[in-house]
Design a protein around this motif. Structure first.
Motif: not given
Length: 242
Positions: A201, A209, A211-213, A216, A219
């Motif tokens: 991620f 990405f 927000h994903t980074r 992570a 998540l």
């Protein structure tokens, strides 16, 4: 109205029992085949080999008999599925509904169902594919509905909450079982650890990405049944809303 599975089983068993008077006695003293023994054998297959391995022929082999002898007691594979879920439901302890602790009572009952499903990999597929009619299965849904109503939940809302919560528990247990099966079947390369997921991620392109980074860790967080408890609480705590 078509006969329910129990009536169909009874009629089939009655026909099977009508043997000629001069039929020779059985050569050996095997334990008689019953719906209970069939259910026991099916659960053993699932516990050791997973639900995908469950067939009438496989259960018959465990009982050292032929498939035809099973059909004197069960109608088909779908009928066996109903008996399996009913057996698990028979092991669930239901509390006396308490308006003061109804939320915790719901969590406790569904945790029992979750653990039973996890004991038999893949068995939630049987629950997801059927309409419950067995008395043991209906006993559990009746008990859960009673808890919801004791909590002051309006009947229509309670009925749909019962459905949503039960579906989530089935899906949760099925996902856990599928991951475990992949790990056991030497397919572990497809099951990533939390550390591997975080690494992947955080390596994603920041412009696509962000927000994903950045999140992570969040998540991929949660141990044991943290996510299970969170989701059930999320549903239950919103039942008393408008």
């Amino acid at each position: 109205m078509p006969a329910d599975p129990g009536q169909r089983r009874a009629r089939r068993a009655a026909r099977h029992a009508q043997l000629p008077a001069d039929s020779p006695p059985p050569a050996s003293r095997k334990a008689p085949i019953t719906a209970e023994r069939i259910t026991d054998a099916a659960l053993r297959v699932i516990a050791t080999e997973g639900y995908d391995a469950l067939t009438i022929r496989r259960v018959a082999a465990v009982l050292d008999t032929g498939p035809s002898s099973l059909y004197a007691h069960i109608v088909n594979k779908e009928d066996l599925d109903e008996l399996l879920i009913a057996r698990l439901c028979s092991e669930i302890a239901l509390p006396e509904p308490d308006p003061g602790s109804w939320r915790q009572q719901l969590l406790d009952v569904y945790a029992q169902l979750r653990d039973l499903y996890l004991k038999y990999p893949g068995i939630p597929r049987a629950a997801l594919a059927m309409v419950p009619t067995h008395l043991e299965t209906l006993r559990v849904s009746e008990g859960i509905l009673a808890i919801l109503l004791a909590g002051g939940i309006e009947p229509q809302r309670a009925a749909w909450a019962l459905d949503a919560l039960t579906l989530y528990v089935s899906a949760y247990a099925l996902e856990r079982s599928l991951v475990r099966q992949r790990q056991q079947n030497h397919d572990g390369d497809w099951v990533l650890s939390r550390e591997e997921l975080v690494e992947r991620f955080t390596a994603l392109p920041a412009d696509s990405f962000p927000h994903t980074r950045r999140h992570a860790a969040e998540l991929t967080s949660g141990t044991g049944h943290d996510r299970f408890d969170f989701t059930l609480a999320l549903i239950i705590d919103n039942l008393t809303g408008g």
